[in-house]
Scaffold this motif. Structure first.
Motif, mmCIF file in Angstrom:
data_model
loop_
_atom_site.group_PDB
_atom_site.id
_atom_site.type_symbol
_atom_site.label_atom_id
_atom_site.label_comp_id
_atom_site.label_asym_id
_atom_site.label_seq_id
_atom_site.Cartn_x
_atom_site.Cartn_y
_atom_site.Cartn_z
ATOM 1 N N GLU A 1 15.607 -11.246 -0.104
ATOM 2 C CA GLU A 1 14.149 -11.653 -0.205
ATOM 3 C C GLU A 1 13.190 -10.921 0.809
ATOM 4 O OE1 GLU A 1 11.121 -15.347 -0.104
ATOM 5 O OE2 GLU A 1 13.021 -15.714 -0.292
ATOM 6 N N ALA A 2 13.639 -10.712 1.997
ATOM 7 C CA ALA A 2 12.983 -9.688 3.148
ATOM 8 C C ALA A 2 13.039 -8.278 2.467
ATOM 9 C CB ALA A 2 13.667 -9.852 4.382
ATOM 10 N N TYR A 3 14.230 -7.883 2.128
ATOM 11 C CA TYR A 3 14.255 -6.424 1.607
ATOM 12 C C TYR A 3 12.911 -6.194 0.313
ATOM 13 C CZ TYR A 3 15.878 -2.161 -0.749
ATOM 14 O OH TYR A 3 16.041 -1.075 -1.089
ATOM 15 N N GLU A 4 13.000 -7.132 -0.454
ATOM 16 C CA GLU A 4 12.205 -7.097 -1.707
ATOM 17 C C GLU A 4 10.634 -7.076 -1.041
ATOM 18 O OE1 GLU A 4 12.572 -6.253 -4.791
ATOM 19 O OE2 GLU A 4 14.667 -6.029 -4.216
ATOM 20 N N LEU A 5 10.594 -7.837 -0.013
ATOM 21 C CA LEU A 5 9.040 -7.904 0.475
ATOM 22 C C LEU A 5 8.812 -6.817 1.109
ATOM 23 C CD1 LEU A 5 9.106 -11.809 1.998
ATOM 24 C CD2 LEU A 5 7.701 -10.783 -0.003
ATOM 25 N N ALA A 6 9.799 -6.177 1.955
ATOM 26 C CA ALA A 6 9.408 -4.852 2.466
ATOM 27 C C ALA A 6 9.383 -3.668 1.763
ATOM 28 C CB ALA A 6 10.924 -4.470 3.529
ATOM 29 N N LYS A 7 10.046 -3.677 0.632
ATOM 30 C CA LYS A 7 9.543 -2.742 -0.216
ATOM 31 C C LYS A 7 8.414 -2.945 -0.851
ATOM 32 C CE LYS A 7 12.596 -2.612 -3.938
ATOM 33 N NZ LYS A 7 13.833 -2.580 -4.916
ATOM 34 N N GLU A 8 7.838 -4.351 -1.076
ATOM 35 C CA GLU A 8 6.578 -4.446 -1.839
ATOM 36 C C GLU A 8 5.461 -3.835 -0.772
ATOM 37 O OE1 GLU A 8 6.075 -8.455 -2.997
ATOM 38 O OE2 GLU A 8 7.549 -8.396 -4.392
ATOM 39 N N ALA A 9 5.516 -4.300 0.583
ATOM 40 C CA ALA A 9 4.837 -4.026 1.574
ATOM 41 C C ALA A 9 4.786 -2.468 1.683
ATOM 42 C CB ALA A 9 5.278 -4.436 2.967
ATOM 43 N N VAL A 10 5.698 -1.762 1.671
ATOM 44 C CA VAL A 10 5.577 -0.185 1.694
ATOM 45 C C VAL A 10 4.960 0.403 0.367
ATOM 46 C CG1 VAL A 10 7.069 2.079 1.072
ATOM 47 C CG2 VAL A 10 7.837 0.180 2.613
ATOM 48 N N GLU A 11 5.101 -0.379 -0.763
ATOM 49 C CA GLU A 11 4.414 0.160 -2.063
ATOM 50 C C GLU A 11 2.840 -0.310 -1.961
ATOM 51 O OE1 GLU A 11 3.642 1.698 -5.916
ATOM 52 O OE2 GLU A 11 5.105 2.025 -4.539
ATOM 53 N N ALA A 12 2.680 -1.320 -1.145
ATOM 54 C CA ALA A 12 1.174 -1.678 -0.929
ATOM 55 C C ALA A 12 0.526 -0.744 0.010
ATOM 56 C CB ALA A 12 1.021 -3.204 -0.611
ATOM 57 N N ASP A 13 0.970 -0.406 0.967
ATOM 58 C CA ASP A 13 0.819 0.791 1.739
ATOM 59 C C ASP A 13 0.460 1.960 1.174
ATOM 60 O OD1 ASP A 13 0.912 -1.356 4.210
ATOM 61 O OD2 ASP A 13 2.438 -0.571 4.910
ATOM 62 N N ARG A 14 1.414 2.445 0.521
ATOM 63 C CA ARG A 14 1.419 3.733 -0.386
ATOM 64 C C ARG A 14 0.140 3.699 -1.166
ATOM 65 N NH1 ARG A 14 1.516 5.561 -5.008
ATOM 66 N NH2 ARG A 14 2.294 3.717 -6.044
ATOM 67 N N ARG A 15 -0.206 2.402 -2.027
ATOM 68 C CA ARG A 15 -1.516 2.483 -2.753
ATOM 69 C C ARG A 15 -2.740 2.367 -2.146
ATOM 70 N NH1 ARG A 15 1.469 -2.031 -6.050
ATOM 71 N NH2 ARG A 15 0.872 -3.344 -4.373
ATOM 72 N N GLU A 16 -2.531 1.696 -0.911
ATOM 73 C CA GLU A 16 -3.862 1.733 0.010
ATOM 74 C C GLU A 16 -3.919 2.920 0.309
ATOM 75 O OE1 GLU A 16 -5.539 -0.700 3.789
ATOM 76 O OE2 GLU A 16 -3.310 -0.769 3.611
ATOM 77 N N ALA A 17 -2.959 3.794 1.011
ATOM 78 C CA ALA A 17 -3.494 5.267 1.198
ATOM 79 C C ALA A 17 -3.996 6.139 0.097
ATOM 80 C CB ALA A 17 -2.246 5.515 1.976
ATOM 81 N N GLU A 18 -3.384 6.013 -1.088
ATOM 82 C CA GLU A 18 -3.983 6.469 -1.940
ATOM 83 C C GLU A 18 -5.162 6.302 -2.587
ATOM 84 O OE1 GLU A 18 -2.418 5.859 -6.687
ATOM 85 O OE2 GLU A 18 -0.899 7.006 -5.457
ATOM 86 N N LEU A 19 -5.754 4.889 -2.559
ATOM 87 C CA LEU A 19 -7.061 4.579 -2.793
ATOM 88 C C LEU A 19 -7.935 5.210 -1.598
ATOM 89 C CD1 LEU A 19 -6.581 0.813 -3.833
ATOM 90 C CD2 LEU A 19 -7.303 2.990 -5.138
ATOM 91 N N LYS A 20 -7.529 4.941 -0.358
ATOM 92 C CA LYS A 20 -8.318 5.478 0.751
ATOM 93 C C LYS A 20 -8.547 7.303 0.469
ATOM 94 C CE LYS A 20 -7.722 2.523 4.411
ATOM 95 N NZ LYS A 20 -7.026 2.133 5.830
#
Length: 120
Positions: free
Chosen positions: A58-77
């Motif tokens: 679960e921690a691994y999946e959450l970390a993957k989601e956090a990385v993806e969210a960071d990537r999307r945030e950087a893309e939007l910025k």
């Protein structure tokens, strides 16, 4: 007297023998209890290991989601930054475009321009 000593010795032997048997029984009971405790500990350890593995997954999946969210945030910025640059460039081009006075327009266009200016 000799017989009495033999009886007393025999009685002591039986008494000691019964004490030994009682101790053996108690030890066997204790071994059984320890076996039960050991089995429960092994079972609980397995359950704990399964739970820990599940938590790690679960921690691994959450970390993957956090990385993806960071990537999307950087893309939007970046998109926002690019849009701002395009807007600034458009504004600069608009500002550099020569402005004609409304009076220089033909009458039909002048009326239309005045209507647009009033509505704004």
């Amino acid at each position: 007297r000799e017989r009495e000593r033999e009886r007393e010795a025999t009685r002591r032997i039986y008494f000691q023998h019964s004490n030994v048997a009682a101790v053996e029984t108690k030890l066997e009971d204790m071994v059984g209890i320890l076996d039960d405790i050991s089995s429960q500990a092994i079972k609980q350890r397995r359950e704990f290991e399964v739970a820990m593995e599940s938590c790690a997954e679960e921690a691994y999946e959450l970390a993957k989601e956090a990385v993806e969210a960071d990537r999307r945030e950087a893309e939007l910025k970046q998109k926002e930054k690019d849009a701002r640059k395009r807007g600034e460039k458009f504004q600069q081009e608009d500002d550099s475009f020569p402005q004609l006075p409304i009076s220089a327009l033909p009458p039909a266009l002048r009326l239309k321009a005045q209507e647009i200016m009033r509505s704004n």
